[in-house]
Design a protein around this motif. Structure first.
Motif, PDB file in Angstrom:
ATOM      1  N   VAL A 156      12.524  67.842  28.651  1.00  0.00           N
ATOM      2  CA  VAL A 156      12.958  66.646  29.373  1.00  0.00           C
ATOM      3  C   VAL A 156      11.751  65.993  30.034  1.00  0.00           C
ATOM      4  O   VAL A 156      10.759  66.652  30.350  1.00  0.00           O
ATOM      5  N   ARG A 157      11.837  64.680  30.252  1.00  0.00           N
ATOM      6  CA  ARG A 157      10.759  63.962  30.932  1.00  0.00           C
ATOM      7  C   ARG A 157      11.145  63.569  32.344  1.00  0.00           C
ATOM      8  O   ARG A 157      10.306  63.115  33.105  1.00  0.00           O
ATOM      9  N   GLU A 158      12.402  63.758  32.677  1.00  0.00           N
ATOM     10  CA  GLU A 158      12.861  63.449  34.029  1.00  0.00           C
ATOM     11  C   GLU A 158      14.046  64.345  34.345  1.00  0.00           C
ATOM     12  O   GLU A 158      14.915  64.552  33.489  1.00  0.00           O
TER      13      GLU A 158
ATOM     14  N   ALA B 250       4.769  73.421  37.087  1.00  0.00           N
ATOM     15  CA  ALA B 250       4.404  74.365  36.028  1.00  0.00           C
ATOM     16  C   ALA B 250       5.008  74.051  34.674  1.00  0.00           C
ATOM     17  O   ALA B 250       4.475  74.490  33.652  1.00  0.00           O
ATOM     18  N   SER B 251       6.105  73.307  34.630  1.00  0.00           N
ATOM     19  CA  SER B 251       6.780  73.063  33.353  1.00  0.00           C
ATOM     20  C   SER B 251       7.682  71.841  33.456  1.00  0.00           C
ATOM     21  O   SER B 251       8.241  71.568  34.522  1.00  0.00           O
ATOM     22  N   PRO B 252       7.852  71.109  32.354  1.00  0.00           N
ATOM     23  CA  PRO B 252       8.843  70.028  32.342  1.00  0.00           C
ATOM     24  C   PRO B 252      10.266  70.533  32.578  1.00  0.00           C
ATOM     25  O   PRO B 252      11.145  69.751  32.922  1.00  0.00           O
ATOM     26  N   ARG B 253      10.476  71.842  32.390  1.00  0.00           N
ATOM     27  CA  ARG B 253      11.808  72.408  32.634  1.00  0.00           C
ATOM     28  C   ARG B 253      12.161  72.501  34.110  1.00  0.00           C
ATOM     29  O   ARG B 253      13.323  72.723  34.446  1.00  0.00           O
ATOM     30  N   MET B 254      11.188  72.395  34.979  1.00  0.00           N
ATOM     31  CA  MET B 254      11.451  72.616  36.395  1.00  0.00           C
ATOM     32  C   MET B 254      12.480  71.618  36.915  1.00  0.00           C
ATOM     33  O   MET B 254      12.265  70.409  36.891  1.00  0.00           O
ATOM     34  N   GLN B 255      13.606  72.147  37.387  1.00  0.00           N
ATOM     35  CA  GLN B 255      14.675  71.316  37.958  1.00  0.00           C
ATOM     36  C   GLN B 255      14.552  71.216  39.459  1.00  0.00           C
ATOM     37  O   GLN B 255      14.827  70.176  40.049  1.00  0.00           O
ATOM     38  N   GLY B 256      14.154  72.321  40.102  1.00  0.00           N
ATOM     39  CA  GLY B 256      14.065  72.314  41.551  1.00  0.00           C
ATOM     40  C   GLY B 256      13.620  73.663  42.085  1.00  0.00           C
ATOM     41  O   GLY B 256      13.333  74.602  41.335  1.00  0.00           O
ATOM     42  N   ILE B 257      13.587  73.728  43.410  1.00  0.00           N
ATOM     43  CA  ILE B 257      13.182  74.945  44.123  1.00  0.00           C
ATOM     44  C   ILE B 257      14.104  75.124  45.314  1.00  0.00           C
ATOM     45  O   ILE B 257      14.450  74.155  45.998  1.00  0.00           O
ATOM     46  N   SER B 258      14.503  76.364  45.572  1.00  0.00           N
ATOM     47  CA  SER B 258      15.317  76.704  46.739  1.00  0.00           C
ATOM     48  C   SER B 258      14.539  77.608  47.684  1.00  0.00           C
ATOM     49  O   SER B 258      13.733  78.445  47.249  1.00  0.00           O
ATOM     50  N   LEU B 259      14.816  77.447  48.969  1.00  0.00           N
ATOM     51  CA  LEU B 259      14.316  78.382  49.972  1.00  0.00           C
ATOM     52  C   LEU B 259      15.105  79.686  49.889  1.00  0.00           C
ATOM     53  O   LEU B 259      16.338  79.677  49.890  1.00  0.00           O
ATOM     54  N   GLY B 260      14.391  80.807  49.839  1.00  0.00           N
ATOM     55  CA  GLY B 260      15.022  82.126  49.873  1.00  0.00           C
ATOM     56  C   GLY B 260      14.624  82.849  51.148  1.00  0.00           C
ATOM     57  O   GLY B 260      13.678  83.650  51.150  1.00  0.00           O
ATOM     58  N   PRO B 261      15.284  82.585  52.270  1.00  0.00           N
ATOM     59  CA  PRO B 261      14.771  83.025  53.574  1.00  0.00           C
ATOM     60  C   PRO B 261      14.736  84.531  53.792  1.00  0.00           C
ATOM     61  O   PRO B 261      13.822  85.020  54.468  1.00  0.00           O
ATOM     62  N   ALA B 262      15.684  85.274  53.260  1.00  0.00           N
ATOM     63  CA  ALA B 262      15.735  86.704  53.566  1.00  0.00           C
ATOM     64  C   ALA B 262      14.550  87.447  52.949  1.00  0.00           C
ATOM     65  O   ALA B 262      13.820  88.179  53.630  1.00  0.00           O
ATOM     66  N   ASP B 263      14.355  87.269  51.647  1.00  0.00           N
ATOM     67  CA  ASP B 263      13.217  87.939  50.997  1.00  0.00           C
ATOM     68  C   ASP B 263      11.900  87.385  51.499  1.00  0.00           C
ATOM     69  O   ASP B 263      10.911  88.122  51.603  1.00  0.00           O
ATOM     70  N   LEU B 264      11.861  86.095  51.797  1.00  0.00           N
ATOM     71  CA  LEU B 264      10.632  85.516  52.329  1.00  0.00           C
ATOM     72  C   LEU B 264      10.283  86.120  53.686  1.00  0.00           C
ATOM     73  O   LEU B 264       9.118  86.405  53.973  1.00  0.00           O
TER      74      LEU B 264
ATOM     75  N   ALA C 281       6.217  69.348  47.789  1.00  0.00           N
ATOM     76  CA  ALA C 281       5.844  69.793  46.446  1.00  0.00           C
ATOM     77  C   ALA C 281       6.842  69.288  45.413  1.00  0.00           C
ATOM     78  O   ALA C 281       6.459  68.824  44.328  1.00  0.00           O
ATOM     79  N   CYS C 282       8.117  69.358  45.743  1.00  0.00           N
ATOM     80  CA  CYS C 282       9.143  68.894  44.807  1.00  0.00           C
ATOM     81  C   CYS C 282       9.064  67.385  44.602  1.00  0.00           C
ATOM     82  O   CYS C 282       9.138  66.889  43.473  1.00  0.00           O
ATOM     83  N   ALA C 283       8.910  66.638  45.694  1.00  0.00           N
ATOM     84  CA  ALA C 283       8.829  65.180  45.583  1.00  0.00           C
ATOM     85  C   ALA C 283       7.620  64.762  44.756  1.00  0.00           C
ATOM     86  O   ALA C 283       7.694  63.826  43.951  1.00  0.00           O
ATOM     87  N   ALA C 284       6.503  65.456  44.939  1.00  0.00           N
ATOM     88  CA  ALA C 284       5.288  65.109  44.207  1.00  0.00           C
ATOM     89  C   ALA C 284       5.443  65.320  42.708  1.00  0.00           C
ATOM     90  O   ALA C 284       4.763  64.653  41.910  1.00  0.00           O
ATOM     91  N   HIS C 285       6.342  66.241  42.321  1.00  0.00           N
ATOM     92  CA  HIS C 285       6.508  66.557  40.898  1.00  0.00           C
ATOM     93  C   HIS C 285       7.850  66.098  40.334  1.00  0.00           C
ATOM     94  O   HIS C 285       8.199  66.463  39.203  1.00  0.00           O
ATOM     95  N   GLY C 286       8.597  65.316  41.087  1.00  0.00           N
ATOM     96  CA  GLY C 286       9.829  64.746  40.567  1.00  0.00           C
ATOM     97  C   GLY C 286      10.939  65.747  40.341  1.00  0.00           C
ATOM     98  O   GLY C 286      11.779  65.570  39.452  1.00  0.00           O
ATOM     99  N   ILE C 287      10.964  66.821  41.147  1.00  0.00           N
ATOM    100  CA  ILE C 287      12.048  67.803  41.045  1.00  0.00           C
ATOM    101  C   ILE C 287      12.773  67.882  42.382  1.00  0.00           C
ATOM    102  O   ILE C 287      12.427  67.180  43.333  1.00  0.00           O
ATOM    103  N   LEU C 288      13.794  68.733  42.492  1.00  0.00           N
ATOM    104  CA  LEU C 288      14.713  68.670  43.622  1.00  0.00           C
ATOM    105  C   LEU C 288      14.620  69.903  44.530  1.00  0.00           C
ATOM    106  O   LEU C 288      14.630  71.038  44.049  1.00  0.00           O
ATOM    107  N   PRO C 289      14.558  69.679  45.858  1.00  0.00           N
ATOM    108  CA  PRO C 289      14.483  70.799  46.805  1.00  0.00           C
ATOM    109  C   PRO C 289      15.853  71.134  47.401  1.00  0.00           C
ATOM    110  O   PRO C 289      16.683  70.244  47.623  1.00  0.00           O
ATOM    111  N   TYR C 290      16.062  72.423  47.701  1.00  0.00           N
ATOM    112  CA  TYR C 290      17.345  72.895  48.220  1.00  0.00           C
ATOM    113  C   TYR C 290      17.137  73.891  49.355  1.00  0.00           C
ATOM    114  O   TYR C 290      16.232  74.738  49.296  1.00  0.00           O
ATOM    115  N   TYR C 291      17.992  73.794  50.368  1.00  0.00           N
ATOM    116  CA  TYR C 291      18.100  74.895  51.319  1.00  0.00           C
ATOM    117  C   TYR C 291      18.796  76.034  50.573  1.00  0.00           C
ATOM    118  O   TYR C 291      19.621  75.791  49.686  1.00  0.00           O
TER     119      TYR C 291
END
Length: 358
Positions: free
Chosen positions: A19-21, A170-184, A233-243
């Motif tokens: 995908v390109r977007e 890292a990849s055109p497949r990247m849809q988004g990133i979530s915060l993982g607070p417990a393991d972090l 980071a997500c905004a810079a690469h056109g992907i979506l951030p999640y709590y």
């Protein structure tokens, strides 16, 4: 280093084109369920219309002796269920586990056509995404899939936070990133055992008064820095951030506060671990009707978005025009899926127009 041109070529012969977007699909709540639990599995058909994303969880919440049952259960659910407009995701086991490879081999080849996103836990750098990227391409080619499965990373190690920008790109497949607070928290050696949310010991205190009056304290947000960095980071690469998750399912008020903080910072959704949190996520991650009506008013007044205008004594310029476009774009996407929300937005806009006419 890969050429920019190569970035949009399939990583395996016969795999679908990347995908390109990132598709602009509502994902206010990513609702987790255990596909190996028959009682939870039976609720999936009724639950699907209530959420934007259903996620079959194969990782931490599933005991080791039930991993294979959960994987097989997700295959059965995917085959038997009409999800309609609801996305189907899965969280596979971590890449250093003995189950992750079989998770991908089984799910992509058997129900890959129904799977929208693979969530990868404990991502530490671009190398983890590259591994999953290539493997997914090979499996998509084997299964004859025409649509690529996207990848979502969980930010839950110190290394992951340090490398979040390279993970996001890292990849055109990247849809988004979530915060993982417990393991972090464990990775950082933070002194909290809570899953998301604040901590009463993390505070600032008012300066002392001359009369030695009691000094007020204000609880701070442990996750503000990480979420803000993730959003950038997500905004810079056109992907979506999640709590990510909010573990205290009985404290819906604090859950709403945390979700709203994330929403205001730029997150588009959050995980829901219990049905009670679904309504909270829907309310928080849908722009308020009055905000949408105001944004439409600014856009109408600004025309092509250049210059500046005064509305109710407040200056509006190209920057606020862009902010308003973000709000209206999200509202329109959500209204297309949620008829009740569409009616609420239309009523608020009509009321605003009537006020202007008076």
């Amino acid at each position: 280093m890969r050429s920019a041109k190569d970035f949009f070529r399939p990583l395996a012969v016969g795999a679908p084109a990347p995908v390109r977007e990132v598709p602009a699909l509502p994902s206010r709540m990513i609702h987790f369920f255990d596909p190996g639990n028959p009682r939870m599995a039976a609720k999936v058909p009724a639950l699907a219309p209530q959420v934007d994303v259903l996620l079959g969880n194969l990782e931490d919440a599933v005991p080791a002796d039930r991993k294979e049952a959960a994987r097989a259960g997700l295959v059965d659910i995917a085959r038997a269920t009409d999800f309609g407009d609801t996305q189907l995701w899965t969280r596979i086991n971590s890449l250093d586990s003995p189950w992750a490879l079989d998770d991908l081999l089984t799910l992509v080849t058997e129900v890959g056509g129904k799977l929208d996103v693979v969530m990868v836990p404990k991502v530490e750098g671009a190398q983890d995404i590259h591994y999953v990227d290539r493997l997914l391409a090979q499996l998509e080619a084997r299964a004859g899939l025409r649509r690529p499965i996207l990848v979502h990373a969980i930010l839950e190690t110190a290394a992951g936070v340090a490398n979040v920008e390279e993970i996001a790109g890292a990849s055109p497949r990247m849809q988004g990133i979530s915060l993982g607070p417990a393991d972090l928290a464990a990775s950082r050696r933070m002194k909290t055992t809570r899953v998301g949310g604040g901590h009463p010991g993390y505070l600032v205190r008012e300066d002392p008064a001359a009369d030695d009056a009691p000094r007020a304290t204000y609880q701070q947000d442990l996750w503000h820095y990480t979420i803000a960095r993730m959003v950038d980071a997500c905004a810079a690469h056109g992907i979506l951030p999640y709590y990510g998750p909010f573990g205290d399912i009985q404290d819906l008020l604090a859950c709403e506060d945390q979700f709203r903080n994330a929403f205001l910072l730029g997150c588009v959704g959050a995980w829901t671990l219990h049905p009670a949190q679904i309504a909270v996520a829907r309310r928080v991650f849908s722009p308020a009707p009055q905000d949408v009506a105001w944004a439409r008013r600014v856009i109408d007044a600004m025309g092509d978005g250049t210059g500046a205008v005064m509305i109710d004594g407040k200056m509006q310029d190209d920057a606020t025009y862009k902010q308003c476009q973000v709000v209206v774009g999200l509202a329109d996407a959500l209204a297309a899926r949620d008829p009740e929300l569409a009616e609420t937005y239309a009523a608020a806009q009509k009321a605003g127009q009537e006020d202007d006419a008076r």
